[in-house]
Design a protein around this motif. Sequence first.
Motif, mmCIF file in Angstrom:
data_model
loop_
_atom_site.group_PDB
_atom_site.id
_atom_site.type_symbol
_atom_site.label_atom_id
_atom_site.label_comp_id
_atom_site.label_asym_id
_atom_site.label_seq_id
_atom_site.Cartn_x
_atom_site.Cartn_y
_atom_site.Cartn_z
ATOM 1 N N MET A 4 23.345 -46.677 31.264
ATOM 2 C CA MET A 4 23.130 -45.642 31.700
ATOM 3 C C MET A 4 24.524 -45.102 32.105
ATOM 4 S SD MET A 4 20.460 -44.194 34.842
ATOM 5 C CE MET A 4 19.095 -44.675 33.663
ATOM 6 N N PRO A 5 24.760 -43.634 31.931
ATOM 7 C CA PRO A 5 26.184 -43.175 32.403
ATOM 8 C C PRO A 5 26.103 -42.982 33.910
ATOM 9 C CG PRO A 5 25.038 -41.488 31.167
ATOM 10 C CD PRO A 5 24.125 -42.709 31.287
ATOM 11 N N GLU A 6 27.531 -43.260 34.414
ATOM 12 C CA GLU A 6 27.789 -43.189 35.907
ATOM 13 C C GLU A 6 27.871 -41.874 36.012
ATOM 14 O OE1 GLU A 6 27.805 -45.510 38.499
ATOM 15 O OE2 GLU A 6 27.070 -47.171 36.935
ATOM 16 N N GLN A 7 27.264 -41.383 37.261
ATOM 17 C CA GLN A 7 27.364 -40.011 37.681
ATOM 18 C C GLN A 7 27.725 -39.966 39.045
ATOM 19 O OE1 GLN A 7 23.917 -37.698 37.298
ATOM 20 N NE2 GLN A 7 24.025 -37.530 35.181
ATOM 21 N N SER A 8 28.901 -39.016 39.299
ATOM 22 C CA SER A 8 29.247 -39.039 40.827
ATOM 23 C C SER A 8 28.310 -38.115 41.558
ATOM 24 C CB SER A 8 30.853 -38.642 40.997
ATOM 25 O OG SER A 8 31.041 -37.367 40.330
ATOM 26 N N LEU A 9 28.432 -38.459 42.804
ATOM 27 C CA LEU A 9 27.681 -37.238 43.681
ATOM 28 C C LEU A 9 28.651 -36.911 44.871
ATOM 29 C CD1 LEU A 9 24.459 -39.357 44.648
ATOM 30 C CD2 LEU A 9 24.683 -37.310 43.116
ATOM 31 N N ASP A 10 28.899 -35.621 45.119
ATOM 32 C CA ASP A 10 29.370 -34.895 46.246
ATOM 33 C C ASP A 10 28.734 -35.046 47.394
ATOM 34 O OD1 ASP A 10 31.508 -34.344 44.417
ATOM 35 O OD2 ASP A 10 30.697 -32.319 43.821
ATOM 36 N N LEU A 11 29.079 -35.961 48.385
ATOM 37 C CA LEU A 11 28.169 -35.984 49.416
ATOM 38 C C LEU A 11 28.887 -35.417 50.855
ATOM 39 C CD1 LEU A 11 27.623 -39.904 49.020
ATOM 40 C CD2 LEU A 11 26.057 -37.957 48.674
ATOM 41 N N ASP A 12 28.079 -34.852 51.477
ATOM 42 C CA ASP A 12 28.639 -34.149 52.668
ATOM 43 C C ASP A 12 28.968 -35.515 53.874
ATOM 44 O OD1 ASP A 12 26.331 -34.724 54.016
ATOM 45 O OD2 ASP A 12 25.649 -32.941 53.672
ATOM 46 N N PRO A 13 29.692 -35.063 54.774
ATOM 47 C CA PRO A 13 29.915 -36.407 55.726
ATOM 48 C C PRO A 13 28.644 -36.917 56.532
ATOM 49 C CG PRO A 13 31.387 -34.571 55.986
ATOM 50 C CD PRO A 13 30.288 -33.880 55.277
ATOM 51 N N LEU A 14 27.647 -36.221 56.616
ATOM 52 C CA LEU A 14 26.598 -36.779 57.062
ATOM 53 C C LEU A 14 25.898 -37.960 56.305
ATOM 54 C CD1 LEU A 14 24.557 -37.129 59.568
ATOM 55 C CD2 LEU A 14 23.205 -34.915 58.536
ATOM 56 N N ALA A 15 25.672 -37.301 55.082
ATOM 57 C CA ALA A 15 25.142 -38.017 53.987
ATOM 58 C C ALA A 15 25.813 -39.514 53.680
ATOM 59 C CB ALA A 15 24.913 -37.371 52.616
ATOM 60 N N ARG A 16 27.193 -39.317 53.643
ATOM 61 C CA ARG A 16 27.928 -40.375 53.645
ATOM 62 C C ARG A 16 27.928 -41.542 54.494
ATOM 63 N NH1 ARG A 16 31.944 -40.780 49.768
ATOM 64 N NH2 ARG A 16 31.872 -38.579 49.731
ATOM 65 N N ALA A 17 27.797 -40.841 55.737
ATOM 66 C CA ALA A 17 27.490 -41.690 56.972
ATOM 67 C C ALA A 17 25.987 -42.442 57.050
ATOM 68 C CB ALA A 17 27.656 -40.971 58.444
ATOM 69 N N VAL A 18 24.965 -41.780 56.471
ATOM 70 C CA VAL A 18 23.798 -42.528 56.315
ATOM 71 C C VAL A 18 23.693 -43.528 55.243
ATOM 72 C CG1 VAL A 18 21.563 -41.855 55.348
ATOM 73 C CG2 VAL A 18 22.554 -40.264 57.137
ATOM 74 N N LEU A 19 24.717 -43.100 54.257
ATOM 75 C CA LEU A 19 24.838 -44.362 53.168
ATOM 76 C C LEU A 19 25.561 -45.668 53.576
ATOM 77 C CD1 LEU A 19 24.943 -42.050 49.954
ATOM 78 C CD2 LEU A 19 22.842 -43.216 50.647
ATOM 79 N N ASP A 20 26.506 -45.219 54.357
ATOM 80 C CA ASP A 20 27.485 -46.264 54.816
ATOM 81 C C ASP A 20 26.359 -47.177 55.920
ATOM 82 O OD1 ASP A 20 29.809 -45.461 53.551
ATOM 83 O OD2 ASP A 20 30.525 -44.407 55.048
ATOM 84 N N ALA A 21 25.662 -46.596 56.734
ATOM 85 C CA ALA A 21 24.818 -47.404 57.429
ATOM 86 C C ALA A 21 23.692 -48.308 56.880
ATOM 87 C CB ALA A 21 24.291 -46.281 58.755
ATOM 88 N N VAL A 22 23.360 -47.638 55.821
ATOM 89 C CA VAL A 22 22.311 -48.499 55.003
ATOM 90 C C VAL A 22 22.918 -49.488 54.400
ATOM 91 C CG1 VAL A 22 20.803 -48.212 53.097
ATOM 92 C CG2 VAL A 22 20.718 -46.392 54.356
ATOM 93 N N CYS A 23 24.052 -49.316 53.867
ATOM 94 C CA CYS A 23 24.891 -50.437 53.061
ATOM 95 C C CYS A 23 25.198 -51.349 53.983
ATOM 96 C CB CYS A 23 26.185 -49.871 52.482
ATOM 97 S SG CYS A 23 26.045 -49.089 50.888
ATOM 98 N N GLU A 24 25.530 -51.095 55.230
ATOM 99 C CA GLU A 24 25.915 -52.080 56.310
ATOM 100 C C GLU A 24 24.699 -53.106 56.677
ATOM 101 O OE1 GLU A 24 27.799 -52.394 60.931
ATOM 102 O OE2 GLU A 24 28.653 -50.570 59.387
ATOM 103 N N GLN A 25 23.585 -52.312 57.082
ATOM 104 C CA GLN A 25 22.508 -52.769 57.580
ATOM 105 C C GLN A 25 21.791 -53.623 56.408
ATOM 106 O OE1 GLN A 25 19.973 -49.601 58.983
ATOM 107 N NE2 GLN A 25 21.349 -49.245 60.516
ATOM 108 N N LYS A 26 21.690 -53.307 55.350
ATOM 109 C CA LYS A 26 20.974 -54.093 54.190
ATOM 110 C C LYS A 26 22.064 -54.994 53.189
ATOM 111 C CE LYS A 26 17.243 -52.330 55.492
ATOM 112 N NZ LYS A 26 16.329 -52.919 56.256
ATOM 113 N N GLY A 27 23.295 -54.917 53.471
ATOM 114 C CA GLY A 27 24.324 -55.866 53.009
ATOM 115 C C GLY A 27 24.401 -55.484 51.483
#
Length: 61
Positions: free
Chosen positions: A1-24
Amino acid sequence: MPEQSLDLDPLARAVLDAVCEQKGLATHGQAIEWLLRRRIRRGSQEITGRGRALYPVGRNH
């Protein structure tokens, strides 16, 4: 499947960073997949009243 990039606003990026950190998780893509699976599970549980496992469907049986 081809990779697609997402343009994230700072809030969405912060949420995803927090999920990455919490869930490893290593990437934002993994965090998005985890969040989607969680939402699907909760939605199906609300509809059926039971939990359902989500597994990829393969062609080998």
